[in-house]
Design a protein around this motif. Structure first.
Motif, PDB file in Angstrom:
ATOM      1  N   VAL A 147      19.056 -10.833  -9.173  1.00 14.82           N
ATOM      2  CA  VAL A 147      19.282 -12.295  -9.723  1.00 14.82           C
ATOM      3  C   VAL A 147      20.555 -13.034  -9.037  1.00 14.82           C
ATOM      4  CG1 VAL A 147      19.427 -13.860 -11.658  1.00 14.82           C
ATOM      5  CG2 VAL A 147      17.916 -11.928 -11.773  1.00 14.82           C
ATOM      6  N   ILE A 148      20.475 -14.036  -8.492  1.00 14.48           N
ATOM      7  CA  ILE A 148      21.734 -14.739  -7.726  1.00 14.48           C
ATOM      8  C   ILE A 148      22.153 -15.643  -8.724  1.00 14.48           C
ATOM      9  CG2 ILE A 148      22.635 -15.818  -5.597  1.00 14.48           C
ATOM     10  CD1 ILE A 148      20.344 -14.235  -4.019  1.00 14.48           C
ATOM     11  N   SER A 149      23.259 -15.486  -9.019  1.00 18.57           N
ATOM     12  CA  SER A 149      24.088 -16.545  -9.797  1.00 18.57           C
ATOM     13  C   SER A 149      25.234 -17.144  -9.456  1.00 18.57           C
ATOM     14  CB  SER A 149      24.384 -16.167 -11.409  1.00 18.57           C
ATOM     15  OG  SER A 149      23.057 -15.776 -12.120  1.00 18.57           O
ATOM     16  N   HIS A 150      25.789 -18.367  -9.571  1.00 17.93           N
ATOM     17  CA  HIS A 150      26.880 -19.225  -9.148  1.00 17.93           C
ATOM     18  C   HIS A 150      27.774 -19.673 -10.241  1.00 17.93           C
ATOM     19  CE1 HIS A 150      29.214 -22.425  -6.948  1.00 17.93           C
ATOM     20  NE2 HIS A 150      29.346 -21.466  -5.998  1.00 17.93           N
ATOM     21  N   THR A 151      29.075 -19.645 -10.014  1.00 18.32           N
ATOM     22  CA  THR A 151      29.930 -20.479 -10.637  1.00 18.32           C
ATOM     23  C   THR A 151      31.135 -21.067 -10.119  1.00 18.32           C
ATOM     24  OG1 THR A 151      31.155 -20.438 -12.783  1.00 18.32           O
ATOM     25  CG2 THR A 151      31.482 -18.588 -11.475  1.00 18.32           C
ATOM     26  N   GLU A 152      31.542 -22.197 -10.409  1.00 18.00           N
ATOM     27  CA  GLU A 152      32.651 -22.942  -9.509  1.00 18.00           C
ATOM     28  C   GLU A 152      34.038 -22.240 -10.024  1.00 18.00           C
ATOM     29  OE1 GLU A 152      32.483 -26.876 -10.257  1.00 18.00           O
ATOM     30  OE2 GLU A 152      30.684 -27.182  -9.287  1.00 18.00           O
ATOM     31  N   ALA A 153      34.049 -21.548 -11.119  1.00 20.20           N
ATOM     32  CA  ALA A 153      35.587 -20.851 -11.479  1.00 20.20           C
ATOM     33  C   ALA A 153      35.154 -19.924 -12.530  1.00 20.20           C
ATOM     34  CB  ALA A 153      36.387 -21.948 -12.074  1.00 20.20           C
ATOM     35  N   LEU A 154      35.932 -18.596 -12.302  1.00 20.01           N
ATOM     36  CA  LEU A 154      35.627 -17.644 -13.164  1.00 20.01           C
ATOM     37  C   LEU A 154      36.062 -18.013 -14.847  1.00 20.01           C
ATOM     38  CD1 LEU A 154      37.121 -14.670 -11.286  1.00 20.01           C
ATOM     39  CD2 LEU A 154      34.706 -15.173 -11.585  1.00 20.01           C
ATOM     40  N   GLY A 155      35.158 -17.536 -15.831  1.00 18.25           N
ATOM     41  CA  GLY A 155      35.372 -18.226 -17.033  1.00 18.25           C
ATOM     42  C   GLY A 155      34.435 -19.221 -17.228  1.00 18.25           C
ATOM     43  N   GLU A 156      34.002 -19.885 -16.368  1.00 17.09           N
ATOM     44  CA  GLU A 156      32.920 -20.998 -16.483  1.00 17.09           C
ATOM     45  C   GLU A 156      31.460 -20.362 -16.733  1.00 17.09           C
ATOM     46  OE1 GLU A 156      33.439 -24.159 -17.192  1.00 17.09           O
ATOM     47  OE2 GLU A 156      35.786 -23.677 -17.056  1.00 17.09           O
ATOM     48  N   PRO A 157      30.492 -20.897 -17.109  1.00 18.86           N
ATOM     49  CA  PRO A 157      29.142 -20.329 -17.245  1.00 18.86           C
ATOM     50  C   PRO A 157      28.599 -20.284 -15.904  1.00 18.86           C
ATOM     51  CG  PRO A 157      29.269 -22.166 -18.643  1.00 18.86           C
ATOM     52  CD  PRO A 157      30.581 -22.350 -17.853  1.00 18.86           C
ATOM     53  N   TRP A 158      27.636 -19.129 -15.979  1.00 20.54           N
ATOM     54  CA  TRP A 158      27.065 -18.868 -14.551  1.00 20.54           C
ATOM     55  C   TRP A 158      25.629 -19.494 -14.585  1.00 20.54           C
ATOM     56  CZ3 TRP A 158      29.185 -15.990 -10.621  1.00 20.54           C
ATOM     57  CH2 TRP A 158      30.324 -15.108 -11.112  1.00 20.54           C
ATOM     58  N   THR A 159      25.267 -20.123 -13.356  1.00 17.41           N
ATOM     59  CA  THR A 159      24.133 -21.026 -13.247  1.00 17.41           C
ATOM     60  C   THR A 159      23.180 -19.837 -12.302  1.00 17.41           C
ATOM     61  OG1 THR A 159      25.203 -22.902 -13.317  1.00 17.41           O
ATOM     62  CG2 THR A 159      23.039 -22.759 -12.093  1.00 17.41           C
ATOM     63  N   GLU A 160      22.245 -19.670 -12.770  1.00 19.20           N
ATOM     64  CA  GLU A 160      21.056 -18.703 -11.990  1.00 19.20           C
ATOM     65  C   GLU A 160      20.495 -19.657 -10.996  1.00 19.20           C
ATOM     66  OE1 GLU A 160      18.177 -16.624 -14.116  1.00 19.20           O
ATOM     67  OE2 GLU A 160      19.615 -15.658 -15.291  1.00 19.20           O
ATOM     68  N   LEU A 161      20.634 -18.963  -9.741  1.00 22.39           N
ATOM     69  CA  LEU A 161      20.001 -19.887  -8.457  1.00 22.39           C
ATOM     70  C   LEU A 161      18.774 -19.296  -8.025  1.00 22.39           C
ATOM     71  CD1 LEU A 161      23.357 -20.142  -6.526  1.00 22.39           C
ATOM     72  CD2 LEU A 161      22.433 -21.653  -8.089  1.00 22.39           C
ATOM     73  N   TYR A 162      18.595 -18.170  -7.942  1.00 23.95           N
ATOM     74  CA  TYR A 162      17.453 -17.487  -7.526  1.00 23.95           C
ATOM     75  C   TYR A 162      17.057 -15.863  -7.819  1.00 23.95           C
ATOM     76  CZ  TYR A 162      13.589 -17.171  -4.088  1.00 23.95           C
ATOM     77  OH  TYR A 162      12.165 -17.019  -3.584  1.00 23.95           O
ATOM     78  N   THR A 163      15.845 -15.672  -8.117  1.00 26.45           N
ATOM     79  CA  THR A 163      15.318 -14.164  -8.289  1.00 26.45           C
ATOM     80  C   THR A 163      14.564 -13.721  -7.228  1.00 26.45           C
ATOM     81  OG1 THR A 163      15.287 -15.063 -10.838  1.00 26.45           O
ATOM     82  CG2 THR A 163      14.154 -12.861  -9.953  1.00 26.45           C
ATOM     83  N   LEU A 164      15.051 -12.447  -6.766  1.00 26.19           N
ATOM     84  CA  LEU A 164      14.394 -11.822  -5.697  1.00 26.19           C
ATOM     85  C   LEU A 164      13.282 -11.053  -6.295  1.00 26.19           C
ATOM     86  CD1 LEU A 164      17.464 -10.816  -3.248  1.00 26.19           C
ATOM     87  CD2 LEU A 164      15.877 -12.875  -3.295  1.00 26.19           C
TER      88      LEU A 164
END
Length: 565
Positions: A485-502
């Protein structure tokens, strides 16, 4: 703003699961040198050869006992047994996972099953007495092939019935004829007929040994039809010794305190052998003295058991000085020679040695049913033709906890990639050596270190930033049998947003994931989840994952760069 290509590390991408070790496929066992056993033990009627994972360690650890199968000619030695059981590198991989492997070789595999049962019981007692410990972290697996499956079944069940703990956690039965075995009656009659003359054809000399083997207890008790009790023009019958074995099996039943797994190399989908009941499958004419004309037919099936439907089964003509000919007819209530089941090839082996083969001679198909699929699963023989994938109610008749079959029909006792995977799973999946929450089988599938809780799934990855397109590309290698599962956040400490599941795959893939940049900085996280294989008993298939392919679409942001072995 500067854009640069960075090597991904744990600060920017965390792989959350157990470190990957590259697994290399083993060389075929037949091409390998057989090692000397670390220890041997000579018992009553058998020999144990012990191949330890680490000979320096005292005691037996996680023992896996292989019990020899049917050996009609009683010529199989320890090296041949090692090569048989090490097909696909099975023994070596078990040792890689700290399993000590023991091979039981009967002095005479043709004795009655009550003897073989006692030998296996003695072997189990010896192993338990020499285990480094008897505990949940030191498992004991018994694998019985063919006759060895029956002998180990009886030994374990008798021990339980007598209130004696056997210490076995998992029992695997591979192509064991719990409901009977088969050697085509036409071939038995061929053997009987041509051994009644002086041997002027060297190629037929082995038939004398075969006829002797057929007269011994093991063959008499396991074969569903036997030439000594199948009269011309009548239904084919088993020899009287079979009644004794059937009674012994009924009295003892199946073991209940261990996990019971049945594996058949026969088809669970109803696939039959490449000929029909009653079809001629063999013809050979020897045109010089002694003149020989031999024809074999698949055993005819009686659709109406109330009528005598005996049909051609064997024709033999022999002429040297005086001549003799025999015509034999018979039938059986079920389709037997061509039934779904693990295959034998004794007729093909004979045919390959015969002289004067020409265009009039033939062999239809190289194999015949040796152990019907239903027999290997402990299902009554009357269901011999059943497509088990379409009849779960029949499959439910099996006394085993788990059953595995093949799509087609493979050789009896063969350890191929399919049977190896079932055995590895059975041996490893209940153990978690490093207590990290992932079974040894999970770590076997994905290639992590099963003996270290510090092992983590690691991979080299990089981020490529493109100021022209405004995209960031995350590139990394995936591992087998693992969901990412690939996730992204703009800054550490902020919530992660899931982008894609392989979607998981059976082999490694190199992935490039593209994402639009919305800020000057950002972080990717990749979470890895190892998955178990799941057996679907209604379809008789191992469904690791539905498709086992990486799903891609033009707008998914995923690109498979390459597949790695």
């Amino acid at each position: 703003m500067k854009f640069r290509k960075n090597k991904l590390n744990l600060r920017s991408c965390r792989i959350m699961a157990p470190a990957l070790i590259l697994m290399v496929g083993a060389q075929p066992a037949s091409a390998q040198t057989v090692p000397d056993p670390a220890e041997t033990y000579t018992g009553t009627g058998f020999t144990l050869c012990i191949y330890k994972a680490d000979p320096a360690l005292a005691g037996l650890r996680n023992p896996v006992l292989f019990v020899e199968g049917m050996d009609l000619y009683n010529v199989r030695n320890q090296e041949e047994l090692y090569r048989q059981f090490n097909q696909e590198g099975l023994i070596e991989e078990l040792q890689d996972y700290d399993r000590d492997v023991i091979i039981l070789n009967f002095d005479d595999a043709n004795k009655k099953l009550s003897n073989s049962k006692s030998y296996v019981g003695e072997a189990i007692g010896y192993i338990n007495a020499n285990r480094s410990s008897i505990s949940s972290t030191n498992s004991f697996t018994v694998i019985g092939i063919s006759l060895g499956g029956l002998a180990s079944r009886l030994a374990l069940a008798e021990s339980e019935n007598n209130g004696i703990p056997h210490g076995v956690d998992t029992w695997i039965s591979l192509d064991a004829p719990h409901e009977g075995a088969n050697l085509p009656l036409s071939f038995q009659k061929f053997t009987e007929f041509f051994t009644s003359f002086p041997t002027y054809t060297p190629e037929l000399e082995p038939l004398t040994t075969l006829l002797t083997a057929l007269s011994k207890e093991a063959a008499k008790s396991m074969l569903l039809v036997h030439h000594l009790n199948s009269a011309h023009g009548e239904a084919a019958l088993s020899e009287s010794k079979r009644d004794g074995l059937v009674q012994l099996l009924l009295e003892n039943g199946y073991p209940e305190t261990c996990r019971k797994i049945a594996i058949s190399n026969g088809s669970g989908l109803g696939a039959t052998q490449p000929f029909e009941p009653g079809e001629q499958i063999f013809q050979w004419e020897n045109p010089v003295l002694p003149y020989i004309d031999a024809r074999m037919y698949a055993l005819p099936e009686a659709w109406n058991q109330g009528n005598n439907q005996a049909k051609q089964t064997f024709i033999g003509i022999y002429y040297m000085v005086d001549g003799k000919n025999e015509e034999y007819t018979s039938y059986y209530p079920y389709s037997l020679d061509n039934a779904p089941g693990a295959t034998g090839n004794m007729i093909a082996e004979l045919y390959a040695t015969l002289p004067y083969i020409d265009g009039d001679d033939f062999l239809t198909g190289s194999n015949y049913c040796a152990v019907p699929t239903v027999s290997a699963l402990g299902i009554p023989i009357e269901y011999i033709d059943t497509d088990l994938s379409q009849h779960p109610e029949v499959l439910a008749l099996s006394p085993f906890d788990e059953v595995y079959t093949a799509p087609g029909n493979d050789p009896v006792g063969e350890i191929n990639t399919r049977t190896k995977s079932h055995i590895m799973r059975a041996v490893l999946e209940k153990a978690d050596t490093d207590a990290d929450g992932y079974s040894d089988y999970t770590e076997y599938l994905i290639g992590t270190d099963f003996s270290s809780a510090l092992s983590v799934l690691t991979c080299n990855a990089d981020i490529t930033l493109s100021p022209l397109t405004g995209n960031a590309s995350l590139n990394f290698e995936t591992r087998p049998y693992t969901r990412y599962v690939i996730s992204h956040t703009e800054a550490l400490g902020e919530p992660w947003t899931e982008l894609y599941t392989l979607t998981p795959a059976t082999e490694a893939q190199y992935i490039s994931f593209m994402s639009a940049m919305t800020n000057a900085s950002g972080f990717f996280k990749v979470t890895a989840e190892p998955l178990f294989t799941v057996f679907d008993a209604t379809t008789l298939q191992t469904t690791d994952f539905p498709d086992l392919v990486l799903e891609t679409s033009p707008d998914s942001g995923i690109n498979v760069i390459q597949s790695t072995e």
